[in-house]
Scaffold this active site. Structure first.
Site, PDB file in Angstrom:
ATOM      1  CD  GLU A 295      -7.575   3.222 -13.024  1.00  0.00           C
ATOM      2  OE1 GLU A 295      -6.884   2.560 -13.834  1.00  0.00           O
ATOM      3  OE2 GLU A 295      -7.404   3.168 -11.795  1.00  0.00           O
ATOM      4  CG  ASP A 382      -1.593   8.681  -7.951  1.00  0.00           C
ATOM      5  OD1 ASP A 382      -2.666   8.241  -8.416  1.00  0.00           O
ATOM      6  OD2 ASP A 382      -1.021   8.169  -6.970  1.00  0.00           O
TER       7      ASP A 382
END
Length: 438
Positions: A295, A382
């Site tokens: 995040e 990611d």
């Protein structure tokens, strides 16, 4: 009768038929995608190899059953949405007249376009809430309840529904009111100022949402001191994220689904973790921190700005089209059943009907492009987490397991609808990155 005669006379290639055709066309497309998903769910009887040690056969069967149930429910939901959309398109003149009657009955200035606009928008929102209420009740208290996700009581559901209605109406007022004034003041060149206004409106909304709107529905409390908080603080310092606020939100008040995100801009930026996520990951630091790192990656890689720029491009095309069609205002009103003699210069109706037609004809395509962009951004986040030495694979699979996420969706359905790549694609991409770094 005169209304229907006028509608029939205008039933050539006009704005109403364009809206009607696009609405039905996209509905047919959605049914095709749902049928593809039916076939994919029926085809996937064995769990993927990556899930052998994580998910039992019973859990995999439950996951498939949940996604099958949601997809089947979607057939009904789509039909109701189409029916409501077409009903509103036909009866908009009556709703506009009803707003005038309401103002007159309340001894308010019935000649005020802005007041009539406010009542009209409220009527449209209330009508939509009433018509879709049975479906929302069924999904919440039957489907979500059956799969142990629902945490709503009747009282909390009613309260949240009323809050959502109030916020939606207020946002419509805050958006359309100034836009009407811009159209009145700027005339032919209004489209440039409309684009600038809506771009600023979305920016302010992104800043205000985590501070003023989200707390209307949930309680946000500073994450308690301890190992998790210390690890997050260390990660914030390590990444240089300009954020000192970490909150735990009581998502379990409504649902067992879990999430985490970094929201806000400038001084309103904050890290938010659902209490359900902490539970799903057993409050394990080694599982939670990779999720937070992902995040943070969205923020550090400026993904919010990328999405805002995409939205601004969307608004630019929309309002440039509005400017190009500005001379078609009277025709637009006429095609939707508004007598041109009664509404010769109604800025709000022209603007509202245009946005409705544009949204029905073009926005689904922009939505699919936006989803493609967000999926790309998910892979980037990611990769950012992996660059910090994090292994997201097990946390992602555990979250998907808890949420009964679609583990192997149909590619076309996923391409059109999903903002996140399929979890197994992400896991395989992360594995490739980790192997490359060895």
């Amino acid at each position: 009768n005169h209304f229907f005669v006028r509608r029939a006379c205008c039933f050539g290639m006009n704005f109403f038929t364009l809206f009607l055709g696009c609405s039905i066309g996209y509905y047919v497309w959605e049914q095709y995608l749902r049928l593809r998903k039916v076939g994919k769910l029926a085809e996937d009887q064995a769990k993927p190899e990556e899930l052998t040690d994580l998910i039992t056969d019973e859990k995999f069967a439950e996951t498939q059953s949940y996604n099958r149930t949601l997809n089947n429910f979607g057939f009904l939901n789509d039909a109701v949405d189409l029916g409501f959309t077409l009903l509103m398109a036909v009866y908009l003149p009556y709703l506009w007249l009803s707003a005038w009657v309401f103002l007159d009955a309340c001894r308010l200035p019935s000649g005020s376009e802005l007041l009539q606009m406010a009542v009209f928008l409220a009527l449209v929102e209330v009508a939509g809430a009433v018509i879709t209420l049975p479906l929302k009740l069924y999904k919440t208290f039957v489907i979500e309840e059956r799969f142990h996700f629902n945490k709503h009581t009747w009282k909390s559901f009613a309260g949240d529904s009323l809050k959502q209605l109030g916020v939606s109406i207020a946002l419509q007022w805050a958006m359309f009111g100034p836009m009407v004034l811009v159209v009145r003041a700027a005339g032919v060149g209004a489209w440039v100022y409309l684009w600038l206004f809506l771009s600023v409106f979305v920016l302010v909304f992104n800043m205000a949402y985590p501070v003023y709107i989200a707390p209307i529905f949930n309680k946000f409390t500073p994450l308690q001191d301890g190992e998790i908080k210390d690890a997050i603080d260390s990660l914030v310092v390590r990444t240089g994220l300009s954020c000192k606020q970490v909150f735990e939100v009581d998502g379990s008040r409504q649902s067992a689904h879990s999430n985490a995100y970094v929201s806000g801009m400038f001084g309103s930026k904050r890290i938010v973790i659902y209490d359900t996520l902490l539970k799903d990951l057993d409050r394990e630091v080694d599982a939670i921190i990779p999720v937070v790192a992902h995040e943070i990656g969205h923020s550090k890689l400026h993904h919010t700005w990328a999405l805002l720029l995409f939205a601004q491009a969307n608004f630019f095309v929309m309002f440039m089209t509005f400017g190009w069609l500005s001379s078609s205002g009277p025709r637009l009103l006429l095609h939707f059943g508004f007598e041109s003699a009664q509404y010769p210069s109604c800025s709000f109706l022209t603007l509202y009907l245009f946005t409705m037609v544009f949204s029905g004809a073009v926005m689904p395509l922009f939505g699919a492009l936006a989803h493609a962009l967000t999926r790309r951004l998910e892979f980037q986040a990611d990769r950012y987490a992996v660059g910090l030495g994090m292994d997201l694979r097990q946390p992602l699979l555990r979250i998907a397991k808890s949420n009964l996420g679609d583990l192997s969706p149909d590619w076309l359905h996923s391409m059109w609808h999903h903002t996140h790549p399929p979890v197994l694609e992400r896991v395989r991409a992360i594995a490739a990155l980790l192997d490359k770094d060895k």
